[in-house]
Motif scaffolding. Structure first.
Motif, mmCIF file in Angstrom:
data_model
loop_
_atom_site.group_PDB
_atom_site.id
_atom_site.type_symbol
_atom_site.label_atom_id
_atom_site.label_comp_id
_atom_site.label_asym_id
_atom_site.label_seq_id
_atom_site.Cartn_x
_atom_site.Cartn_y
_atom_site.Cartn_z
ATOM 1 N N GLY A 39 40.654 -40.577 -12.702
ATOM 2 C CA GLY A 39 41.696 -39.643 -13.100
ATOM 3 C C GLY A 39 42.713 -39.367 -12.007
ATOM 4 N N THR A 40 43.129 -40.409 -11.302
ATOM 5 C CA THR A 40 44.093 -40.234 -10.212
ATOM 6 C C THR A 40 45.368 -39.544 -10.692
ATOM 7 O OG1 THR A 40 43.213 -42.153 -9.037
ATOM 8 C CG2 THR A 40 45.420 -41.433 -8.439
ATOM 9 N N GLY A 41 45.855 -39.924 -11.848
ATOM 10 C CA GLY A 41 47.064 -39.295 -12.379
ATOM 11 C C GLY A 41 46.885 -37.805 -12.599
ATOM 12 N N ASP A 42 45.719 -37.405 -13.080
ATOM 13 C CA ASP A 42 45.430 -35.986 -13.286
ATOM 14 C C ASP A 42 45.443 -35.233 -11.961
ATOM 15 O OD1 ASP A 42 45.084 -36.463 -16.013
ATOM 16 O OD2 ASP A 42 42.909 -36.726 -15.811
ATOM 17 N N VAL A 43 44.859 -35.837 -10.931
ATOM 18 C CA VAL A 43 44.836 -35.205 -9.597
ATOM 19 C C VAL A 43 46.257 -35.000 -9.098
ATOM 20 C CG1 VAL A 43 44.195 -35.546 -7.179
ATOM 21 C CG2 VAL A 43 42.552 -36.062 -8.980
ATOM 22 N N VAL A 44 47.088 -36.018 -9.248
ATOM 23 C CA VAL A 44 48.479 -35.914 -8.781
ATOM 24 C C VAL A 44 49.213 -34.829 -9.555
ATOM 25 C CG1 VAL A 44 50.683 -37.129 -8.624
ATOM 26 C CG2 VAL A 44 48.567 -38.282 -7.939
ATOM 27 N N GLU A 45 49.070 -34.816 -10.863
ATOM 28 C CA GLU A 45 49.766 -33.801 -11.659
ATOM 29 C C GLU A 45 49.285 -32.394 -11.327
ATOM 30 O OE1 GLU A 45 51.067 -36.268 -15.630
ATOM 31 O OE2 GLU A 45 49.166 -35.175 -15.673
ATOM 32 N N ARG A 46 48.024 -32.254 -11.033
ATOM 33 C CA ARG A 46 47.450 -30.939 -10.756
ATOM 34 C C ARG A 46 47.751 -30.453 -9.335
ATOM 35 N NH1 ARG A 46 42.573 -32.204 -12.184
ATOM 36 N NH2 ARG A 46 41.831 -32.722 -10.113
ATOM 37 N N GLU A 47 47.761 -31.349 -8.353
ATOM 38 C CA GLU A 47 47.797 -30.915 -6.961
ATOM 39 C C GLU A 47 49.068 -31.256 -6.180
ATOM 40 O OE1 GLU A 47 44.148 -31.632 -4.846
ATOM 41 O OE2 GLU A 47 42.995 -31.557 -6.717
ATOM 42 N N CYS A 48 49.866 -32.170 -6.663
ATOM 43 C CA CYS A 48 51.072 -32.563 -5.925
ATOM 44 C C CYS A 48 52.255 -31.731 -6.397
ATOM 45 C CB CYS A 48 51.342 -34.051 -6.131
ATOM 46 S SG CYS A 48 52.800 -34.624 -5.241
ATOM 47 N N ARG A 49 52.949 -31.131 -5.464
ATOM 48 C CA ARG A 49 54.097 -30.280 -5.789
ATOM 49 C C ARG A 49 55.434 -30.939 -5.451
ATOM 50 N NH1 ARG A 49 50.884 -28.518 -8.647
ATOM 51 N NH2 ARG A 49 49.558 -26.741 -8.270
ATOM 52 N N ASP A 50 55.410 -32.210 -5.081
ATOM 53 C CA ASP A 50 56.624 -32.932 -4.714
ATOM 54 C C ASP A 50 57.423 -33.234 -5.981
ATOM 55 O OD1 ASP A 50 58.545 -34.857 -3.936
ATOM 56 O OD2 ASP A 50 57.224 -35.636 -2.363
ATOM 57 N N PRO A 51 58.636 -32.708 -6.100
ATOM 58 C CA PRO A 51 59.417 -32.902 -7.326
ATOM 59 C C PRO A 51 59.865 -34.346 -7.538
ATOM 60 C CG PRO A 51 60.747 -31.820 -5.660
ATOM 61 C CD PRO A 51 59.347 -31.888 -5.114
#
Length: 88
Positions: A39-51
């Motif tokens: 679920g790498t995409g889920d991790v990025v969507e949940r934790e990355c705040r870079d617009p």
């Protein structure tokens, strides 16, 4: 516009560090979750705040080539002038 494409399969533990290391000269970042069982995409969507970051999802694993092509297609659709591929 300079874009970065990152194909992702089993890189959940590394991806946020990779994203944080991408400098301001890049305008867009395409994280391609290649049907990653972690679920790498889920991790990025949940934790990355870079617009600059956009997650693209392949419904099935297409391998690194298919993931890169999906990212390239999105970057081209967004009118990228330069596209760089980076490992996740």
């Amino acid at each position: 516009m300079i874009a970065v494409v990152i194909p992702c399969h089993r890189v959940r533990d590394q991806i946020l560090g990779v994203l944080a290391a991408i400098g301001p000269e890049c305008n867009a970042i395409y994280v391609v979750d290649d049907a990653c069982p972690e679920g790498t995409g889920d991790v990025v969507e949940r934790e990355c705040r870079d617009p600059r970051v956009r997650v693209i999802r392949n419904e099935r694993n297409l391998g690194v080539g298919g993931a890169v092509l999906a990212g390239y297609a999105a970057a081209i659709d967004d009118h990228a002038d330069i596209i760089v591929k980076c490992d996740g």
